[in-house]
Design a protein around this motif. Structure first.
Motif, mmCIF file in Angstrom:
data_model
loop_
_atom_site.group_PDB
_atom_site.id
_atom_site.type_symbol
_atom_site.label_atom_id
_atom_site.label_comp_id
_atom_site.label_asym_id
_atom_site.label_seq_id
_atom_site.Cartn_x
_atom_site.Cartn_y
_atom_site.Cartn_z
ATOM 1 N N LEU A 177 0.837 -1.192 0.000
ATOM 2 C CA LEU A 177 0.000 0.000 0.000
ATOM 3 C C LEU A 177 0.878 1.250 0.000
ATOM 4 O O LEU A 177 1.885 1.311 0.701
ATOM 5 N N THR A 178 0.488 2.232 -0.790
ATOM 6 C CA THR A 178 1.251 3.476 -0.848
ATOM 7 C C THR A 178 0.899 4.357 0.349
ATOM 8 O O THR A 178 -0.097 4.119 1.050
ATOM 9 N N LYS B 165 -3.613 6.432 4.043
ATOM 10 C CA LYS B 165 -4.378 7.489 4.701
ATOM 11 C C LYS B 165 -5.840 7.095 4.911
ATOM 12 O O LYS B 165 -6.538 7.680 5.735
ATOM 13 N N ALA B 166 -6.301 6.099 4.155
ATOM 14 C CA ALA B 166 -7.691 5.663 4.274
ATOM 15 C C ALA B 166 -7.924 4.756 5.482
ATOM 16 O O ALA B 166 -9.067 4.408 5.786
ATOM 17 N N GLU C 143 -0.314 7.240 0.239
ATOM 18 C CA GLU C 143 -1.617 7.848 -0.030
ATOM 19 C C GLU C 143 -2.735 6.873 0.297
ATOM 20 O O GLU C 143 -3.759 7.256 0.897
ATOM 21 N N GLU C 144 -2.572 5.598 -0.066
ATOM 22 C CA GLU C 144 -3.591 4.588 0.229
ATOM 23 C C GLU C 144 -3.710 4.343 1.725
ATOM 24 O O GLU C 144 -4.812 4.078 2.240
#
Length: 322
Positions: free
Chosen positions: A188-189, A194-195, A191-192
């Motif tokens: 997971l990046t 953050k969810a 940015e991902e």
């Protein structure tokens, strides 16, 4: 009418559970390498071809279990559908967050937790003996698999296990290699990530945990509604969970229009229907088909309790309330 043989095929006995010790990516990671995973109803989310499935037909959800010796833990992961556990044996610590430090709660035997979707979670046996937790996973396909925290995939690779983007495990220590055209599961990046919220412990304990002795008190005259609409843990994850005791069982035979799964916590229960009867012991799981007239009776004196899971028409998806 269901024959005795047909019903017995729908009962999975605790003493006959077949474990898989290579079910997930952390099967070689120190601290997690003594886990035993059990798939009772439905394929669950196992990543191993070695996983034995006791009952393949799914009633809209999956039933599984995890057995672990003391100090053994399950690594941080997330699901797209509901993941509900109750403690059958032992004392367990459930923890969550990107690094497992956002919060934790300790569950004793009989306690139940409906872990919110969209957060990383793990669990550890902190008791003194081999422990067992029973699991309910939402959806026939249980959300399509597990989402692992990036460090879990990295740690596993260091110990010889690689997860392909096809959701299957490959053991490089045994000479396995990714098939041609199959890439490793990407991390997971940032940015991902953050969810995935760092959920406060007060929110989880308040909205998603029910204690066994509270349920025993609530189920004095009628089944206690544990998970579902207007239940103690208000949620619609594609199934409902009730808690039954000696004093709250239906007085006569009843028919459930939906699939019903009985999971015994304490005592021995006689399940009777037109065509036969069988006795369920602690840790046993019985899949009762829709519209079968049946009755439940504690067959011995003393403490008796069980969880009853029923299919609903609600979607199997997200249970997290932000």
């Amino acid at each position: 009418m269901l024959t005795q043989q047909e019903m017995e095929a729908r009962v999975v006995r605790y003493g006959e559970l077949i474990p898989c010790r290579t079910a997930f990516i952390d099967a070689h990671t120190p601290g997690s390498n003594q886990k035993e995973n059990f798939t009772i109803i439905g394929g669950g989310v196992s990543e191993s071809a070695d996983q034995h499935v006791h009952i393949t037909e799914t009633p809209g959800f999956n039933i599984g279990a995890a057995g672990q010796p003391p100090k053994c833990r399950n690594s941080l992961h997330s699901h797209r559908t509901a993941e509900v556990f109750f403690v059958l044996k032992g004392r367990w610590r459930f923890f969550w967050g990107r690094w497992g430090t956002a919060g934790e709660v300790v569950l004793e035997e009989g306690d139940i937790i409906n872990i919110p979707t969209g957060i990383f979670r793990g669990f550890e046996n902190i008791g003194t003996d081999y422990g067992m937790i029973m699991a309910i996973l939402g959806g026939d396909d249980a959300g399509g698999g597990v989402i692992w925290a990036p460090q879990v995939i990295e740690d596993a690779r260091d110990h010889g296990l690689v997860l392909g983007e096809n959701g299957k495990l490959y053991d490089t220590k045994n000479g396995d290699a990714l098939p041609e055209g199959v890439k490793p599961m990407p991390l997971l990046t940032d940015e991902e990530l953050k969810a995935f919220p760092e959920t406060p412990v007060t929110d989880v304990v308040r909205d998603y945990v029910a204690r066994y002795w509270d349920l025993m008190a609530l189920a004095g005259k009628a089944p206690a509604k544990v998970i579902g609409e207007n239940a103690l843990l208000t949620d619609k994850p594609g199934f409902e969970v009730d808690f039954l005791t000696r004093g709250s069982i239906p007085e006569t035979r009843y028919e459930n229009p939906n699939h019903e799964v009985l999971m015994v916590m304490r005592g021995h229960w006689t399940l009777e229907w037109e065509g036969g009867k069988t006795v369920l012991a602690p840790g046993d799981t019985a899949a009762v088909p829709p519209a079968l007239s049946h009755s439940l009776t504690p067959s011995m004196s003393g403490e008796a309790s069980l969880y009853r899971v029923t299919t609903t028409d609600d979607p199997a998806g997200p249970t997290w309330r932000s």
